[in-house]
Structures are given as C-alpha cells and as structure tokens.
Design an enzyme around this catalytic site. Structure first.
Site: not given
Ligand SMILES: [Zn+2]
Length: 271
Positions: A133, A135, A138, A164, A184, A196, A198, A220, A225
C-alpha cells in the site's frame, strides 16, 4: 479513567488541564460528568514529541484520545485487577483500547485554513515500510507538507482503522486472497466484511474541538472521506490531492482504489 495511572496523578493531570473530555460536538465537558447521551472522548496532551523521519526533524504536539466509554470499562476492570495484581490480564485489557492520536504541527489553532490528514493506521505500511500500500509514504509526506505549510495543521492517526477497519488479522487474510487474484475490496467481501468499515466519528469530534467551525484543507484522494466527515457535521472541507509512494508493488492496489472512487488519474498511478 486510566487507573493504571495512579488516581492522584490523574487528578494532577486534570488540574494542569492536560486531561480533558469533549462531547461528540467537540465541546468541552466536565471530566467527571456521568455518561450522557452520545459518545464522549477523553484527550491527554499536549505532549511535545520531536520526530525524525527520513532525516528530517519535526516538532509536533501529540494528543492521545480514547472513547470515554471504552476507558471507563477498562478502568472498572483495572481496579479489580489491581487488587489481584494480575499484570498479564491488565496488559491485555489496555491493548484492546483504540487510542487515537492527534499530532499538531505549527500553529493550526490560530492561522488560516489548516492542512489536515486523517490517517488510518497501517502496521505493515506505516511501521514496516510495506509497499503493498502507500500508507507509509503518505504519512511522511503529510508530515512534510503540513510542516511546510504556513497555516500548519494536524494529523489525526486513527488506530482502529487497520485494513480499512477490519483489523490486522483479517487484513493479513485479505493479502493472501489478493495473492490469489482478488483485489483489495473483493478480498474484504470474500471474508464477509464491508469494503470499508472505517468510522470517522471520533475524527470529526476531534476536528470540531481543535478547529471549531473553521474551514480546513484535507489531504486525501478519497471523496468518501469528505462525504463521511461532512455527514458528521463538518463543512468547508477542501480536498487536497495526496499521491505518494506509488510503486510497481502497489499499482494494482491503487487501480482498485481508483475504480472504487478515489480521485486518481492514470498518470498518478503510472508515474
Ligand atoms: Zn497501508
């Protein structure tokens, strides 16, 4: 409250205004108030945290935040356990709490429209540096961009958002499914889990508390989101594209994100 912190220490933290409580609307409430309607959040901080990422230094103010109800349950059990001196169960209890973090960078409480990142925890990407990923890059790039921004800003690190929202164990299983050809989102569905799951409500409460009603920019590529935070009562959010860490290893993953609705162009993914 955390009675694995001595009650006298807790009283001292409250007195120094280092331990506070807010309601879901981001308004401060009494730390000892009985649980009312809706969720409330306990916040510990600010705690100065010097960071070093890739040789660059950052001075941030760290706040730890946890849902008050979760904390109260841990407290009650911790009292019992303290009496029995059961340290092992104690550790298990504490590890089950989702403690989110707020990292304040610069002076976002005063200036303009701050730059914000609401980052979902990712053990494999953030800590191990996995390229499955993006992440990890980021997170570091958000830190750099906010530190460079004259308005400053904050990172809200959501510790319960692993995979997620499905948790690290299920995420490991989805990686095995992905290696058998699923993307994914399909992999989550194969496990009978939401694509998702979250929950951004704690992030929304924290943003309301720190920024009040001010406009802010959000790092983002995920329009959902913005929709979720808007539905939770935040307005004036300007999305700021946040592409980094694209590699051969995560191109398919990013394509799946784009197909799912992320604001990514073919150029973003192919660079
Ligand atoms: Zn990740």
């Amino acid at each position: 409250m955390f009675t694995y912190i001595d009650p006298n220490v807790r009283a001292r933290l409250v007195e120094r205004d280092k331990l506070i409580r807010i309601d879901s609307g981001g308004r401060r409430i009494d730390v000892d108030a009985a649980p009312g309607d809706g969720e409330s959040i306990s916040i510990l901080g600010p705690i100065p945290l010097p960071l070093d990422r890739h040789g660059r230094h950052f001075e941030v103010q760290w706040y730890a935040s946890v849902r008050h109800t979760e904390l109260s349950k841990v407290q009650q059990l911790a009292d019992v356990l303290r009496q029995s001196r059961s340290q092992q169960v104690f550790a298990m209890l504490a590890s089950s709490m989702a403690v989110n973090s707020v990292l304040l960078i610069g002076d976002p409480l005063q200036n303009g429209d701050p730059l914000v990142r609401v980052h979902s925890s990712c053990m494999t990407g953030d800590v191990f540096g996995s390229q499955r990923c993006e992440c990890g890059p980021q997170f570091v790039s958000a830190l750099q961009r906010i530190d460079d921004d004259p308005a400053g800003g904050m990172i809200i690190y959501m510790s319960g958002h692993e995979g997620r929202g499905i948790g690290l164990w299920a995420k490991a299983a989805t990686y095995l499914l992905q290696d058998s050809g699923e993307n994914t989102y399909q992999a989550n569905r194969s496990l009978g889990l939401a694509e998702d799951s979250r929950d951004f409500s704690d992030a929304a409460s924290l943003l309301k508390y720190f920024l009040k009603d001010r406009p802010f920019r959000l790092l983002t590529n995920n329009p959902k989101k913005i929709e979720d935070l808007t539905a939770l009562g935040l307005h004036d959010i300007t999305p700021v594209k946040h592409v980094s860490g694209v590699s051969q290893a995560n191109r398919d993953y990013l394509s799946a994100k784009r197909d799912w609705g992320h604001d990514l162009t073919p150029e973003d993914i192919d660079r």
